[in-house]
Design an enzyme around this catalytic site. Structure first.
Site, mmCIF file in Angstrom:
data_model
loop_
_atom_site.group_PDB
_atom_site.id
_atom_site.type_symbol
_atom_site.label_atom_id
_atom_site.label_comp_id
_atom_site.label_asym_id
_atom_site.label_seq_id
_atom_site.Cartn_x
_atom_site.Cartn_y
_atom_site.Cartn_z
ATOM 1 N N ASP A 24 34.340 42.961 47.542
ATOM 2 C CA ASP A 24 33.868 42.128 46.454
ATOM 3 C C ASP A 24 34.081 42.941 45.176
ATOM 4 O O ASP A 24 34.427 44.132 45.221
ATOM 5 C CB ASP A 24 32.401 41.711 46.660
HETATM 6 C C1 GLC Z 1 32.094 37.912 42.375
HETATM 7 C C2 GLC Z 1 31.504 37.274 43.627
HETATM 8 C C3 GLC Z 1 32.540 36.862 44.616
HETATM 9 C C4 GLC Z 1 33.763 36.375 43.868
HETATM 10 C C5 GLC Z 1 34.375 37.587 43.198
HETATM 11 C C6 GLC Z 1 35.602 37.201 42.360
HETATM 12 O O1 GLC Z 1 31.340 39.027 42.003
HETATM 13 O O2 GLC Z 1 30.505 38.019 44.306
HETATM 14 O O3 GLC Z 1 31.951 35.856 45.450
HETATM 15 O O4 GLC Z 1 34.685 35.795 44.767
HETATM 16 O O5 GLC Z 1 33.454 38.283 42.388
HETATM 17 O O6 GLC Z 1 35.238 36.388 41.307
#
Ligand code: GLC
Length: 751
Positions: A285
């Site tokens: 993430d």
């Molecule tokens: C965010 C979220 C994740 C998302 C990623 C890209 O922090 O936790 O679910 O897909 O970053 O935006």
């Protein structure tokens, strides 16, 4: 000409013509042999685009550096790049200017639609309609792929039991059985049957794992759950996703048991890639690898890189850890290059399967972009999904459906005219003010007189995806005009609830009341006219106990996406008979949270001797306001004749359960017939109820249908604390009904 193109031309090992055949492995091997360590690390590096931010703003990354790394082949993927023009621009650099010309995979948060938005996932889950949910993801994939995106960071399949956590809006609620089936439906919708087709995209099962159990519902907080909850509640949807051939898994920000997931070989290698044989790749993430330093699990970026790559994190999202540290770790022989090879193989495989080596620009088609975005068929589909997602919570004296003629209706609430909040918080690619508001939906019904009054703002000032939303807690200056309108109305429809940015990522709340001055507005209107239909617009369960005690009709309308207003109006006027059922329990008060239907009995489940020594609160009932699986209809359903094909079975036998369901009302309707079991005694304690089957059936007025279910090895077992799936003999109960709290029951024994 780049080396990949030359290799295609000369030795045919990775030529476009035969990329479709199934010896992708040999092509990957050929390509891997050509790659330097830096180019391998580049495939494991994902940069955020130059437009949207969906995480803490990048410290290490400037546009200039990103362009330089694109030219060097040191970028494997980008996120938040959207539109054919922008995607083509970055893809061109990667493919035509770098030495090997390996195409980028382009990711985006296509959570519940791209431009034409369907209801938020928690709302869609309330439909229990797996076909509609699959179709909704299909539409999202068609629109996203038409703008150059070939990978979505969805479905989010975290089980959520704590409504204080903002991201419950993004998942499928509290139950692992329902959550597993919805995960499969969404993945099928996104990936289709052929990932190389231009209108299918790779899906992501996220967030692996346990993020929904963030302590106290506070975003990004620690998670401390036992192995029984991990194996029986958290992991099953992810196993279902892997079985559905999901191409990527995103790990989660949280630690479990003191180990950040992105640094957990137990979760990512032993379980995901080992036991489950997941052959896609793990994306971190946003900066979750770098954040192990802040967790106090890595002393610096070099150590974070080593821990993460050893633990099976294959790609670093906007973390600048792999790109800055991995190559040196290999050169210093701190980690083996095999770790990089494994990650790169996984990443390249997905790119081959998407057909990106065949034609890196295959998702960049301006004609498709114009044709597909906002297509009328997509609006039809998201309207259908929205209607099916609505849950009728209460309907005293059949106040609903509304009469279509001769009524004076007062419509009150800022959310009734809000064209943004109904789109939810994950609406990055949709345009502002594109939701059909409830006001517009109601205005389409011309037979009544309709007066609209805002009553009070929900928020103050401008709001944005990355900013805190400021709630109006003082301005009641428009109360009086709303009260005046209500006084002379036959029926008052009040649309109250949360601003679109009060749920979603980084939007945890400590209370579950109607935000701001809305509760006061509701009570003020109630004083002059109690004939109120309350329509809730929210991204999480709300503790609307006062409303439940006073308001005759309450409709859960979540955040229903682009066609919100038309869906709400068609349900309020009875053109669609509501069929939704809650995928998540609604508490009486926030103090009950986490509250869920599949709870454990405890050692003191009830008051036996009239004393205080039993599991309860001194200031609230234990029962929820509205239970999991609850949802009314404009007709009524009666259950009878629950039967099993025996009373004692051995473990190999299938058990058939049947029940008669009668539509005892005067209009056709749909009912979600739910089947639960209870395993009365287990080597690991079992919940008082577990959903193990459901059937969404349409029954004509006056008709009766016999619904049949089968219980077998896959539904009667559970995971022990070693993570093994086992079935134990003993006594079981089976429950069937239209809600987890209203069921017929029967007993059987497993030998
Ligand atoms: C965010 C979220 C994740 C998302 C990623 C890209 O922090 O936790 O679910 O897909 O970053 O935006």
């Amino acid at each position: 000409m780049t080396i990949v193109a030359m290799a295609c031309k000369n030795n045919n090992e990775i030529s476009a013509e035969n990329y479709k055949d199934d010896n992708i492995t040999s092509k990957i091997d050929s390509l891997l042999k050509l790659m330097t360590i830096e180019e391998k690390v580049g495939q494991m590096n994902q940069y955020n685009g130059f437009w949207d931010l969906t995480g803490p703003s990048p410290k290490g990354g400037t546009a200039a550096k990103k362009y330089e790394h694109l030219r060097k082949g040191w970028v494997g993927s980008m996120l938040n790049v959207r539109g054919v023009e922008q995607v083509r621009a970055v893809q061109k650099i990667a493919v035509e200017e770098s030495r090997l010309g390996i195409p980028l995979i382009i990711g985006f948060d296509v959570i519940h639609g791209y431009k034409t938005l369907s209801p938020i996932p928690l709302a869609e889950s309330a439909s229990w309609d797996l076909e509609a949910i699959e179709q909704s993801s299909r539409i999202a994939a068609i629109e996203a792929s038409s703008v150059g995106i070939n990978w979505t960071f969805a479905p989010m399949i975290d089980i959520g039991r704590d409504a204080r956590w903002g991201r419950v809006m993004e998942g499928a609620g509290e139950d692992p059985y329902l959550g597993s089936l919805i995960a499969k439906a969404r993945i099928k919708g996104f990936q289709g049957d052929d990932l190389s087709s231009v209108n299918t995209i790779a899906a992501t099962a996220k967030h692996f794992a346990g993020y929904g159990f963030s302590e106290a519902g506070r975003e990004y907080n620690t998670v401390d759950i036992g192995t029984s909850t991990l194996h029986n509640v958290v992991l099953p949807p992810f196993k279902a996703a892997v079985d559905a051939d999901v191409k990527t898994v995103m790990n989660s920000f949280n630690e479990i048991n003191g180990v950040p997931v992105t640094g957990s070989p137990y979760l990512q290698r032993d379980i995901l890639k080992g036991e489950w044989n997941f052959n896609g790749f793990v994306i971190s993430d946003w900066a979750s690898i770098r954040e192990m330093i802040s967790w106090g699990h890595a002393k610096n970026k070099s150590e974070a890189a080593k821990i993460a790559v050893t633990a099976g994190s294959d790609m670093d999202m906007e973390g600048y850890v792999y790109i800055e540290e991995l190559a040196q770790l290999v050169k210093d022989d701190v980690i083996k290059e095999d770790l990089l090879d494994d990650a790169v193989r996984r990443i390249l495989r997905v790119k081959f399967e998407l057909g990106l080596f065949d034609d890196p620009y295959r998702y960049c088609d301006e004609v498709r972009e114009k044709e597909m975005i906002g297509h009328p068929k997509h609006h039809e589909a998201v309207l259908d999904m929205a209607k099916k997602s609505i849950v009728l919570l209460k309907n005293e004296n059949n106040l609903l459906p509304l009469k279509k003629e001769g009524q004076k209706i007062a419509l009150i609430g800022a959310l009734a005219s809000d064209k943004n909040s109904p789109l939810g918080s994950w609406r990055l690619a949709s345009d502002d003010n594109t939701a059909v508001s409830v006001l517009e939906g109601m205005q389409a019904y011309k037979g009544n007189s309709l007066v609209y009054k805002k009553g009070a703002d929900v928020s103050v000032g401008k709001t944005a995806f990355v900013e805190e939303v400021r709630i109006n807690t003082t301005d009641k200056s428009e109360f009086q005009s709303a009260i005046t309108a209500a006084k002379s109305a036959d029926v008052v429809v009040m649309v109250l609830g949360e601003h679109g940015f009060q749920s979603g990522e980084a939007r945890s709340r400590t209370n579950l009341q109607l935000p701001g001055v809305q509760q006061e507005l509701l009570e003020a209107v109630y004083k002059v006219n109690s004939n109120i239909v309350l329509v809730l617009n929210n991204g999480r369960p709300l503790a609307v106990s006062w409303a439940d005690a006073h308001i005759p009709a309450i409709v859960e309308a979540w955040q229903l996406g682009t066609q919100t207003g038309n869906a709400v109006a068609q349900v309020l006027y009875g053109d669609y008979n509501p069929s939704g059922k809650l995928p998540m329990t609604f508490p009486r008060g926030v103090g009950q949270v986490p509250i869920y239907y599949n709870y454990k009995n405890t050692g003191r489940p009830k008051n036996v001797e009239g004393n205080v020594f039993w599991s309860h609160y001194i200031d609230s009932e234990n029962t929820p306001l509205y239970p999991f699986g609850h949802g009314l209809s404009y007709t009524t359903f009666e259950y009878s004749n629950l039967k099993l094909n025996g009373s004692i079975f051995n473990i190999g036998n299938d058990i058939t359960v049947s029940v008669d369901v009668k539509n005892s009302g005067d209009r056709d309707g749909k009912e979600v017939v739910q089947l639960y079991i209870r395993d009365l005694v287990g080597s690991v304690t079992r919940p008082v109820k577990e959903l193990k089957g459901f059937d969404l059936v349409e029954i004509k007025a006056g008709d009766t249908k016999t619904i049949t279910f089968t219980l077998d090895k896959t539904t009667l077992g559970f995971y022990n604390n070693q993570g093994e799936y086992i079935i134990e003999p003993g006594e079981f109960k089976v429950f069937v009904g239209g809600s987890s709290a209203q069921t017929l029951e029967a007993d059987f024994e497993l030998d």
